[in-house]
Write a protein that holds these residues in place. Structure first.
Motif, PDB file in Angstrom:
ATOM      1  N   ARG B  38       0.851  -1.185   0.000  1.00  0.00           N
ATOM      2  CA  ARG B  38       0.000   0.000   0.000  1.00  0.00           C
ATOM      3  C   ARG B  38       0.886   1.233   0.000  1.00  0.00           C
ATOM      4  O   ARG B  38       1.796   1.365   0.821  1.00  0.00           O
ATOM      5  CB  ARG B  38      -0.887  -0.015   1.238  1.00  0.00           C
ATOM      6  CG  ARG B  38      -1.834   1.131   1.282  1.00  0.00           C
ATOM      7  CD  ARG B  38      -2.758   0.976   2.453  1.00  0.00           C
ATOM      8  NE  ARG B  38      -3.556   2.171   2.589  1.00  0.00           N
ATOM      9  CZ  ARG B  38      -4.738   2.184   3.157  1.00  0.00           C
ATOM     10  NH1 ARG B  38      -5.240   1.061   3.632  1.00  0.00           N
ATOM     11  NH2 ARG B  38      -5.419   3.302   3.262  1.00  0.00           N
ATOM     12  N   VAL B  39       0.647   2.144  -0.916  1.00  0.00           N
ATOM     13  CA  VAL B  39       1.460   3.370  -0.990  1.00  0.00           C
ATOM     14  C   VAL B  39       0.554   4.588  -1.048  1.00  0.00           C
ATOM     15  O   VAL B  39      -0.620   4.501  -1.445  1.00  0.00           O
ATOM     16  CB  VAL B  39       2.382   3.363  -2.245  1.00  0.00           C
ATOM     17  CG1 VAL B  39       3.497   2.341  -2.092  1.00  0.00           C
ATOM     18  CG2 VAL B  39       1.585   3.098  -3.514  1.00  0.00           C
ATOM     19  N   GLU B  40       1.115   5.709  -0.641  1.00  0.00           N
ATOM     20  CA  GLU B  40       0.409   6.984  -0.788  1.00  0.00           C
ATOM     21  C   GLU B  40       0.871   7.591  -2.098  1.00  0.00           C
ATOM     22  O   GLU B  40       1.924   8.224  -2.152  1.00  0.00           O
ATOM     23  CB  GLU B  40       0.762   7.933   0.370  1.00  0.00           C
ATOM     24  CG  GLU B  40       0.370   7.425   1.746  1.00  0.00           C
ATOM     25  CD  GLU B  40      -1.146   7.382   1.943  1.00  0.00           C
ATOM     26  OE1 GLU B  40      -1.836   8.250   1.374  1.00  0.00           O
ATOM     27  OE2 GLU B  40      -1.618   6.453   2.643  1.00  0.00           O
ATOM     28  N   ALA B  41       0.201   7.322  -3.148  1.00  0.00           N
ATOM     29  CA  ALA B  41       0.608   7.866  -4.444  1.00  0.00           C
ATOM     30  C   ALA B  41      -0.622   7.996  -5.327  1.00  0.00           C
ATOM     31  O   ALA B  41      -1.586   7.241  -5.186  1.00  0.00           O
ATOM     32  CB  ALA B  41       1.635   6.949  -5.113  1.00  0.00           C
ATOM     33  N   ALA B  42      -0.566   8.978  -6.185  1.00  0.00           N
ATOM     34  CA  ALA B  42      -1.698   9.205  -7.085  1.00  0.00           C
ATOM     35  C   ALA B  42      -1.733   8.133  -8.173  1.00  0.00           C
ATOM     36  O   ALA B  42      -0.700   7.577  -8.540  1.00  0.00           O
ATOM     37  CB  ALA B  42      -1.576  10.590  -7.731  1.00  0.00           C
ATOM     38  N   LEU B  97       1.278  -2.639  -6.631  1.00  0.00           N
ATOM     39  CA  LEU B  97       1.082  -1.600  -5.615  1.00  0.00           C
ATOM     40  C   LEU B  97      -0.405  -1.231  -5.592  1.00  0.00           C
ATOM     41  O   LEU B  97      -1.085  -1.329  -6.613  1.00  0.00           O
ATOM     42  CB  LEU B  97       1.905  -0.348  -5.948  1.00  0.00           C
ATOM     43  CG  LEU B  97       3.436  -0.461  -5.890  1.00  0.00           C
ATOM     44  CD1 LEU B  97       4.079   0.814  -6.449  1.00  0.00           C
ATOM     45  CD2 LEU B  97       3.921  -0.727  -4.461  1.00  0.00           C
ATOM     46  N   HIS B  98      -0.872  -0.806  -4.414  1.00  0.00           N
ATOM     47  CA  HIS B  98      -2.227  -0.235  -4.408  1.00  0.00           C
ATOM     48  C   HIS B  98      -2.241   1.014  -3.538  1.00  0.00           C
ATOM     49  O   HIS B  98      -1.387   1.182  -2.665  1.00  0.00           O
ATOM     50  CB  HIS B  98      -3.267  -1.285  -3.976  1.00  0.00           C
ATOM     51  CG  HIS B  98      -3.383  -1.485  -2.494  1.00  0.00           C
ATOM     52  ND1 HIS B  98      -4.198  -0.715  -1.703  1.00  0.00           N
ATOM     53  CD2 HIS B  98      -2.786  -2.390  -1.660  1.00  0.00           C
ATOM     54  CE1 HIS B  98      -4.103  -1.135  -0.446  1.00  0.00           C
ATOM     55  NE2 HIS B  98      -3.245  -2.154  -0.394  1.00  0.00           N
ATOM     56  N   ASN B  99      -3.182   1.892  -3.823  1.00  0.00           N
ATOM     57  CA  ASN B  99      -3.270   3.130  -3.048  1.00  0.00           C
ATOM     58  C   ASN B  99      -4.631   3.236  -2.358  1.00  0.00           C
ATOM     59  O   ASN B  99      -5.155   4.317  -2.165  1.00  0.00           O
ATOM     60  CB  ASN B  99      -2.986   4.354  -3.932  1.00  0.00           C
ATOM     61  CG  ASN B  99      -3.951   4.447  -5.104  1.00  0.00           C
ATOM     62  OD1 ASN B  99      -4.929   3.704  -5.174  1.00  0.00           O
ATOM     63  ND2 ASN B  99      -3.679   5.371  -6.014  1.00  0.00           N
ATOM     64  N   ASP B 100      -5.189   2.098  -2.077  1.00  0.00           N
ATOM     65  CA  ASP B 100      -6.486   1.955  -1.421  1.00  0.00           C
ATOM     66  C   ASP B 100      -7.649   2.217  -2.375  1.00  0.00           C
ATOM     67  O   ASP B 100      -8.728   1.665  -2.205  1.00  0.00           O
ATOM     68  CB  ASP B 100      -6.616   2.857  -0.179  1.00  0.00           C
ATOM     69  CG  ASP B 100      -7.583   2.235   0.835  1.00  0.00           C
ATOM     70  OD1 ASP B 100      -7.712   0.982   0.814  1.00  0.00           O
ATOM     71  OD2 ASP B 100      -8.213   2.972   1.607  1.00  0.00           O
ATOM     72  N   GLY B 101      -7.396   3.006  -3.390  1.00  0.00           N
ATOM     73  CA  GLY B 101      -8.443   3.217  -4.401  1.00  0.00           C
ATOM     74  C   GLY B 101      -8.285   2.259  -5.562  1.00  0.00           C
ATOM     75  O   GLY B 101      -9.231   1.632  -6.015  1.00  0.00           O
ATOM     76  N   GLY B 102      -7.039   2.130  -6.012  1.00  0.00           N
ATOM     77  CA  GLY B 102      -6.793   1.287  -7.187  1.00  0.00           C
ATOM     78  C   GLY B 102      -5.600   0.378  -6.983  1.00  0.00           C
ATOM     79  O   GLY B 102      -4.746   0.633  -6.124  1.00  0.00           O
ATOM     80  N   ILE B 103      -5.555  -0.700  -7.785  1.00  0.00           N
ATOM     81  CA  ILE B 103      -4.413  -1.610  -7.740  1.00  0.00           C
ATOM     82  C   ILE B 103      -3.719  -1.582  -9.097  1.00  0.00           C
ATOM     83  O   ILE B 103      -4.365  -1.474 -10.136  1.00  0.00           O
ATOM     84  CB  ILE B 103      -4.844  -3.048  -7.346  1.00  0.00           C
ATOM     85  CG1 ILE B 103      -3.611  -3.953  -7.218  1.00  0.00           C
ATOM     86  CG2 ILE B 103      -5.854  -3.630  -8.339  1.00  0.00           C
ATOM     87  CD1 ILE B 103      -3.875  -5.232  -6.455  1.00  0.00           C
ATOM     88  N   GLN B 241      -1.003 -17.617  -8.763  1.00  0.00           N
ATOM     89  CA  GLN B 241      -0.081 -17.124  -7.749  1.00  0.00           C
ATOM     90  C   GLN B 241      -0.908 -16.468  -6.644  1.00  0.00           C
ATOM     91  O   GLN B 241      -1.845 -15.725  -6.937  1.00  0.00           O
ATOM     92  CB  GLN B 241       0.863 -16.055  -8.340  1.00  0.00           C
ATOM     93  CG  GLN B 241       1.502 -16.443  -9.650  1.00  0.00           C
ATOM     94  CD  GLN B 241       2.393 -17.670  -9.518  1.00  0.00           C
ATOM     95  OE1 GLN B 241       3.184 -17.777  -8.587  1.00  0.00           O
ATOM     96  NE2 GLN B 241       2.251 -18.607 -10.436  1.00  0.00           N
ATOM     97  N   PRO B 242      -0.547 -16.737  -5.372  1.00  0.00           N
ATOM     98  CA  PRO B 242      -1.283 -16.045  -4.308  1.00  0.00           C
ATOM     99  C   PRO B 242      -1.022 -14.530  -4.359  1.00  0.00           C
ATOM    100  O   PRO B 242       0.091 -14.094  -4.668  1.00  0.00           O
ATOM    101  CB  PRO B 242      -0.729 -16.663  -3.023  1.00  0.00           C
ATOM    102  CG  PRO B 242       0.498 -17.412  -3.408  1.00  0.00           C
ATOM    103  CD  PRO B 242       0.468 -17.653  -4.876  1.00  0.00           C
ATOM    104  N   LEU B 243      -2.056 -13.777  -4.082  1.00  0.00           N
ATOM    105  CA  LEU B 243      -1.973 -12.314  -4.143  1.00  0.00           C
ATOM    106  C   LEU B 243      -2.420 -11.767  -2.789  1.00  0.00           C
ATOM    107  O   LEU B 243      -3.431 -12.213  -2.239  1.00  0.00           O
ATOM    108  CB  LEU B 243      -2.903 -11.792  -5.247  1.00  0.00           C
ATOM    109  CG  LEU B 243      -3.146 -10.292  -5.323  1.00  0.00           C
ATOM    110  CD1 LEU B 243      -1.878  -9.572  -5.789  1.00  0.00           C
ATOM    111  CD2 LEU B 243      -4.300  -9.976  -6.282  1.00  0.00           C
ATOM    112  N   GLU B 244      -1.643 -10.835  -2.270  1.00  0.00           N
ATOM    113  CA  GLU B 244      -1.998 -10.256  -0.973  1.00  0.00           C
ATOM    114  C   GLU B 244      -2.011  -8.744  -1.098  1.00  0.00           C
ATOM    115  O   GLU B 244      -1.042  -8.148  -1.567  1.00  0.00           O
ATOM    116  CB  GLU B 244      -0.952 -10.691   0.063  1.00  0.00           C
ATOM    117  CG  GLU B 244      -1.285 -10.293   1.474  1.00  0.00           C
ATOM    118  CD  GLU B 244      -0.115 -10.640   2.419  1.00  0.00           C
ATOM    119  OE1 GLU B 244       0.252 -11.837   2.494  1.00  0.00           O
ATOM    120  OE2 GLU B 244       0.418  -9.708   3.032  1.00  0.00           O
ATOM    121  N   LEU B 245      -3.109  -8.144  -0.696  1.00  0.00           N
ATOM    122  CA  LEU B 245      -3.203  -6.685  -0.722  1.00  0.00           C
ATOM    123  C   LEU B 245      -2.962  -6.164   0.699  1.00  0.00           C
ATOM    124  O   LEU B 245      -3.746  -6.471   1.610  1.00  0.00           O
ATOM    125  CB  LEU B 245      -4.590  -6.230  -1.197  1.00  0.00           C
ATOM    126  CG  LEU B 245      -4.807  -6.145  -2.702  1.00  0.00           C
ATOM    127  CD1 LEU B 245      -4.792  -7.521  -3.345  1.00  0.00           C
ATOM    128  CD2 LEU B 245      -6.112  -5.424  -2.994  1.00  0.00           C
TER     129      LEU B 245
END
Ligand code: SF4
Ligand code: SF4
Lengths: 357, 247
Positions: B38-42, B97-103, B241-245
């Motif tokens: 999770r990142v803080e990015a646009a 990467l995800h920013n809580d809105g998008g992956i 493949q396992p995916l973890e958010l």
């Protein structure tokens, strides 16, 4: 629908071209072109082509591109490249017609220069004078009984209609993967670069549904082409293919069982050194005709010669009467409805519709 | 990010030969966890394959295999490609990467030939896809089943946006336009770098829904356009493949 298409349908539409009568006028090709392939992406498409034989054809050397079946096993094929088809060129119309240079600049192809086209080696033929020879071969999709194109499509986009065996493509399923182009041994499928789907002859099915014969058939001024259902015993197509067995498929060894048939050409006999016809010495080598139409060419030629002989000596021949085609509309009955008498609806895509012709 | 192996020396040719001889493929990559930090990015920063966020994102290198010949849906394709190599791209490096809105998934693979448009009938474009089960146990090789569909995000260099592809089994794929789906690719130095991203949640028939803090599965496919690859002729991860958010 006949999902993988590897079986005969209830009924089968078929065509017969008489290569003795075809004069290479291209009316059939143009009738098709103006009706079906005028949209963007179709510039180079000629669903019906007429080529001079012997010749390299359209696309160039298509007979060496593979596809079809050998002992029921699909054979690898390749897709012709754009230059091997040729055609669809851009010309400097603006420069010549609208910029005042009409006297100084001649009309020419703009951009990549043509190396081939839909009718590139017209009238070249083969043989040495005075025994040179050629004939014309009109070609379109054969709406095969075992359509390799239908089998090859991983999308199930292509199918063979039960009611008349026409091979069609569901464009909503076509993804332009072009396996059909590879698998068709006759190379009668085109790729539309603008819409990224494949396209081929639809045998004018919207016309057939109104009992109007295909545009190429009605357009032929040479009375060189018959149309009908193969099992309709009253149809000349049935008589020529099934009864008299003088109409043969092109390259039967490709294994797809075409439904377009040809009356093989009989040219005058060879001239000898004294400039006399040598009867029994065909100008078109029979081996060459066999390479095109298979071993049934010899009996077909014998039947044709025998029936010609019989009418020459005053007899009557159903076969000769059929080939002469005294009554134009008999050539495609019961598909003899006049298209000019039908109210055609225009298709939303701006296609010209199925109008007269 | 891990270094990308130089082209031409990947082990995939050896593997192809091994496969032809009937031996079982090496599947060492099977259970590599793909972690979407999770990142803080646009969105605009994340959709850029050269964006700075990607420099520090963990990268997983997955080896790819040709889809099995037996699963190709026509006898023609099976017959022709029995003797022709396909699935030419041997591996892909994946970041998420995800920013809580998008992956966002960044895929990078070596490809000496850039096939970015269909200019003639003798070529196809390069392409890539990220695939998700819509129901947890959806089968991968058959691209889902009627009861357990899958959803792919399919990117091609000549298309404005990727397609969302829903599938309920071989030959059943349907392409739709998902306004929440975006893609961006660049071919530099003999390699493609492509980012495919979507809102975690997107309304649409058969679309996968993702949630921060949860786990899922993902698979990848790459097409080598210069090698005539299209449709089922592609290189894939043969297993989910396992995916973890990250929460
Ligand atoms: S001629 Fe070619 S395109 Fe037409 S039905 Fe036969 S295989 Fe298919
Ligand atoms: S319109 Fe008839 S005569 Fe003219 S090229 Fe076509 S088949 Fe031959």
């Amino acid at each position: 629908m006949n999902a993988k298409g590897n079986a005969a349908t209830q009924k089968q539409a078929a065509m017969v071209f008489d290569l003795n009568k075809c004069m290479g006028c291209q009316t059939c090709s143009v009738a098709c072109k103006t009706l079906w392939t005028r949209a963007e992406g179709q510039e180079y498409q000629w669903w019906c082509t007429v080529n001079t034989l012997p010749g390299r054809g359209h696309p160039r050397d298509w007979e060496s591109m593979g596809g079809g079946y050998a002992d029921d096993v699909p054979q690898a094929g390749r897709r012709p490249a754009r230059q091997e088809w040729g055609g669809g060129w851009d010309f400097n119309y603006d420069e010549v017609l609208h910029s005042g240079k009409g006297q100084s600049v001649h009309l020419q192809v703009v951009g990549e220069q043509p190396e081939w086209g839909p009718n590139w080696d017209e009238d070249q033929g083969a043989g040495e004078y005075p025994n040179s020879y050629f004939f014309y071969l009109p070609r379109l999709c054969n709406h095969c009984t075992k359509p390799a194109c239908v089998e090859a499509c991983p999308r199930g986009a292509m199918s063979k209609r039960e009611e008349d065996g026409i091979v069609l493509r569901d464009e909503s399923r076509c993804r332009g993967y072009q396996f059909c182009l590879e698998a068709c041994p006759y190379k009668k499928i085109y790729f539309n670069f603008a819409r990224e789907v494949s396209e081929h002859c639809i045998l004018c099915y919207p016309r057939l549904e109104q009992n109007v014969a295909p545009s190429c058939v009605r357009g032929c001024p040479g009375r060189a082409v018959w149309f009908g259902l193969l099992d309709d015993e009253t149809s000349p197509v049935h008589k020529l293919v099934k009864k008299w067995e003088v109409a043969l498929p092109l390259h039967p060894e490709y294994g797809t069982e075409p439904n377009v048939f040809y009356i093989p050409p009989i040219l005058p006999a060879r001239l000898n050194e004294a400039n006399d016809f040598e009867e029994g010495q065909p100008r078109v080598p029979t081996e060459y005709l066999e390479s095109l139409f298979g071993p049934r060419v010899r009996p077909a030629l014998e039947t044709l010669s025998r029936e010609m002989e019989s009418t020459r000596s005053g007899g009557k021949s159903e076969l000769m009467d059929t080939l002469i085609a005294y009554w134009w509309k008999d050539m495609f009955k019961p598909f003899d409805q006049d298209p000019g008498e039908i109210e055609w609806s225009r298709t939303p895509g701006g296609q010209p519709g199925q109008g007269a012709g | 990010m891990q270094a990308v192996e130089p082209g031409g020396v990947s082990p995939y040719r050896f593997l192809l030969v091994a496969a032809r001889l009937g031996s079982v493929r090496r599947r060492s990559q099977d259970v590599d966890m793909i972690k979407a930090q999770r990142v803080e990015a646009a969105d605009s920063a994340l959709i850029d394959p050269a964006g700075s966020e990607w420099r520090s994102a963990p990268s997983t290198r997955l080896s790819l295999e040709p889809t099995p010949l037996i699963s190709q849906p026509s006898a023609y394709v099976q017959a022709k490609w029995e003797t022709i190599d396909y699935g030419a791209i041997g591996n892909v490096s994946v970041q998420a990467l995800h920013n809580d809105g998008g992956i966002f998934f960044r895929l990078q693979w070596n490809d000496a030939t850039e096939n970015d448009d269909i200019r003639d009938t003798d070529q196809f474009t390069d392409a890539a896809a990220v695939l998700f089960p819509v129901k947890e146990d959806a089968p991968l090789t058959s691209m889902g089943s009627p009861d357990e569909p899958v959803n792919a995000w399919y990117w091609r260099p000549d298309m404005e946006t990727p397609f969302s592809v829903t599938s309920e089994g071989t030959s059943t794929t349907i392409r739709t336009i998902d306004p929440n789906l975006r893609g961006n690719g660049a071919h530099t130095g003999g390699a493609w770098a492509v980012v495919i991203g979507r809102a975690l949640q997107s309304a649409g028939d058969g679309y996968v829904q993702l949630t921060a803090g949860e786990e899922g599965k993902v698979a990848f496919a790459v097409w080598q356009g210069g090698n005539d690859e299209r449709a089922g002729l592609k290189a894939v991860t043969l297993e989910w493949q396992p995916l973890e958010l990250e929460a």
